[in-house]
Motif scaffolding. Structure first.
Motif, PDB file in Angstrom:
ATOM      1  N   CYS A   1       0.833  -1.206   0.000  1.00 46.22           N
ATOM      2  CA  CYS A   1       0.000   0.000   0.000  1.00 46.22           C
ATOM      3  C   CYS A   1       0.869   1.258   0.000  1.00 46.22           C
ATOM      4  O   CYS A   1       0.558   2.231  -0.687  1.00 46.22           O
ATOM      5  CB  CYS A   1      -0.926   0.019   1.197  1.00 46.22           C
ATOM      6  N   CYS A   2       1.950   1.227   0.770  1.00 38.09           N
ATOM      7  CA  CYS A   2       2.866   2.372   0.804  1.00 38.09           C
ATOM      8  C   CYS A   2       3.458   2.640  -0.579  1.00 38.09           C
ATOM      9  O   CYS A   2       3.572   3.791  -1.011  1.00 38.09           O
ATOM     10  CB  CYS A   2       3.990   2.131   1.800  1.00 38.09           C
ATOM     11  N   LEU A   3       3.851   1.588  -1.277  1.00 38.66           N
ATOM     12  CA  LEU A   3       4.410   1.767  -2.619  1.00 38.66           C
ATOM     13  C   LEU A   3       3.332   2.115  -3.641  1.00 38.66           C
ATOM     14  O   LEU A   3       3.556   2.932  -4.538  1.00 38.66           O
ATOM     15  CB  LEU A   3       5.136   0.491  -3.051  1.00 38.66           C
ATOM     16  N   GLY A   4       2.165   1.505  -3.496  1.00 38.83           N
ATOM     17  CA  GLY A   4       1.088   1.734  -4.452  1.00 38.83           C
ATOM     18  C   GLY A   4       0.566   3.155  -4.448  1.00 38.83           C
ATOM     19  O   GLY A   4       0.248   3.704  -5.521  1.00 38.83           O
ATOM     20  N   VAL A   5       0.466   3.767  -3.291  1.00 36.65           N
ATOM     21  CA  VAL A   5      -0.047   5.146  -3.250  1.00 36.65           C
ATOM     22  C   VAL A   5       0.900   6.098  -3.963  1.00 36.65           C
ATOM     23  O   VAL A   5       0.462   7.069  -4.589  1.00 36.65           O
ATOM     24  CB  VAL A   5      -0.313   5.628  -1.804  1.00 36.65           C
ATOM     25  N   TRP A   6       2.203   5.821  -3.928  1.00 35.21           N
ATOM     26  CA  TRP A   6       3.141   6.701  -4.624  1.00 35.21           C
ATOM     27  C   TRP A   6       3.076   6.505  -6.135  1.00 35.21           C
ATOM     28  O   TRP A   6       3.344   7.437  -6.911  1.00 35.21           O
ATOM     29  CB  TRP A   6       4.570   6.463  -4.131  1.00 35.21           C
ATOM     30  N   LEU A   7       2.707   5.327  -6.579  1.00 33.74           N
ATOM     31  CA  LEU A   7       2.604   5.077  -8.021  1.00 33.74           C
ATOM     32  C   LEU A   7       1.301   5.603  -8.613  1.00 33.74           C
ATOM     33  O   LEU A   7       1.265   6.014  -9.781  1.00 33.74           O
ATOM     34  CB  LEU A   7       2.724   3.581  -8.303  1.00 33.74           C
ATOM     35  N   ILE A   8       0.232   5.606  -7.848  1.00 31.81           N
ATOM     36  CA  ILE A   8      -1.083   5.937  -8.388  1.00 31.81           C
ATOM     37  C   ILE A   8      -1.477   7.389  -8.130  1.00 31.81           C
ATOM     38  O   ILE A   8      -2.013   8.062  -9.016  1.00 31.81           O
ATOM     39  CB  ILE A   8      -2.142   4.971  -7.798  1.00 31.81           C
ATOM     40  N   LEU A   9      -1.233   7.894  -6.925  1.00 29.99           N
ATOM     41  CA  LEU A   9      -1.740   9.207  -6.515  1.00 29.99           C
ATOM     42  C   LEU A   9      -0.677  10.293  -6.664  1.00 29.99           C
ATOM     43  O   LEU A   9       0.512  10.012  -6.818  1.00 29.99           O
ATOM     44  CB  LEU A   9      -2.214   9.134  -5.065  1.00 29.99           C
ATOM     45  N   ASN A  10      -1.158  11.549  -6.621  1.00 26.58           N
ATOM     46  CA  ASN A  10      -0.205  12.653  -6.595  1.00 26.58           C
ATOM     47  C   ASN A  10       0.454  12.710  -5.215  1.00 26.58           C
ATOM     48  O   ASN A  10       0.058  12.017  -4.296  1.00 26.58           O
ATOM     49  CB  ASN A  10      -0.870  13.971  -6.971  1.00 26.58           C
ATOM     50  N   TRP A  11       1.478  13.519  -5.062  1.00 28.26           N
ATOM     51  CA  TRP A  11       2.321  13.447  -3.866  1.00 28.26           C
ATOM     52  C   TRP A  11       1.591  13.811  -2.585  1.00 28.26           C
ATOM     53  O   TRP A  11       1.897  13.268  -1.530  1.00 28.26           O
ATOM     54  CB  TRP A  11       3.593  14.272  -4.042  1.00 28.26           C
ATOM     55  N   GLU A  12       0.584  14.755  -2.623  1.00 27.95           N
ATOM     56  CA  GLU A  12      -0.134  15.120  -1.397  1.00 27.95           C
ATOM     57  C   GLU A  12      -0.973  13.942  -0.880  1.00 27.95           C
ATOM     58  O   GLU A  12      -0.944  13.594   0.298  1.00 27.95           O
ATOM     59  CB  GLU A  12      -1.039  16.331  -1.622  1.00 27.95           C
ATOM     60  N   ALA A  13      -1.721  13.340  -1.782  1.00 22.90           N
ATOM     61  CA  ALA A  13      -2.553  12.198  -1.400  1.00 22.90           C
ATOM     62  C   ALA A  13      -1.682  10.985  -1.048  1.00 22.90           C
ATOM     63  O   ALA A  13      -2.006  10.219  -0.133  1.00 22.90           O
ATOM     64  CB  ALA A  13      -3.513  11.851  -2.527  1.00 22.90           C
TER      65      ALA A  13
ATOM     66  N   VAL B   1      -1.075   6.986   6.792  1.00 18.47           N
ATOM     67  CA  VAL B   1      -2.088   6.042   7.274  1.00 18.47           C
ATOM     68  C   VAL B   1      -1.532   4.619   7.260  1.00 18.47           C
ATOM     69  O   VAL B   1      -1.708   3.860   8.215  1.00 18.47           O
ATOM     70  CB  VAL B   1      -3.378   6.153   6.431  1.00 18.47           C
ATOM     71  N   ALA B   2      -0.833   4.245   6.206  1.00 16.40           N
ATOM     72  CA  ALA B   2      -0.257   2.895   6.122  1.00 16.40           C
ATOM     73  C   ALA B   2       0.832   2.707   7.169  1.00 16.40           C
ATOM     74  O   ALA B   2       0.944   1.622   7.774  1.00 16.40           O
ATOM     75  CB  ALA B   2       0.304   2.653   4.720  1.00 16.40           C
TER      76      ALA B   2
END
Length: 120
Positions: A34-46, A53-54
């Motif tokens: 999840c930590c890696l996935g949010v950086w690949l999918i979302l912009n940096w703020e999100a 959260v993770a």
């Protein structure tokens, strides 16, 4: 059979180690992905919020894991077996048996009984 519950308990204790470790590792890897996935999918703020959260989730999983492991750990030398029951302080002998190596009458069971000539 004699000792079957002890064998079953020991088996389940060993099996718990083999089941609990992959479950714990699976949770940790899911949170890491999840930590890696949010950086690949979302912009940096999100992605930063998602990573916080993770990370908090990983911290809670780790603290709960530590608490559960400390509660279920026991030293095998502290367990009770039949030897403790039959030879330990719980072994109560109602009538003393005669000492076979010493033929004194003081240790025989008949010497402990009141004789008919003694008054009660």
């Amino acid at each position: 059979p004699d000792g079957s519950m002890m064998i079953a308990t020991d088996g389940l204790y060993e099996e718990r180690k083999e089941v609990y470790a992959p479950f714990r590792n699976g949770l940790a890897l899911t949170v890491s992905s999840c930590c890696l996935g949010v950086w690949l999918i979302l912009n940096w703020e999100a992605a930063m919020v998602g990573m916080i959260v993770a990370a908090f989730t990983y911290y809670k999983i780790h603290s709960l894991n530590t608490r559960v492991r400390s509660r279920f750990y026991y030293n095998h030398s502290d367990t009770v077996d039949f030897k403790d029951i039959f030879e330990g302080p719980a072994n109560i002998i109602g009538i003393p048996t005669p000492n076979k190596t010493n033929n004194s009458t003081a240790s025989s069971p008949t010497s402990l009984r009141a004789s008919p000539t003694q008054s009660t």
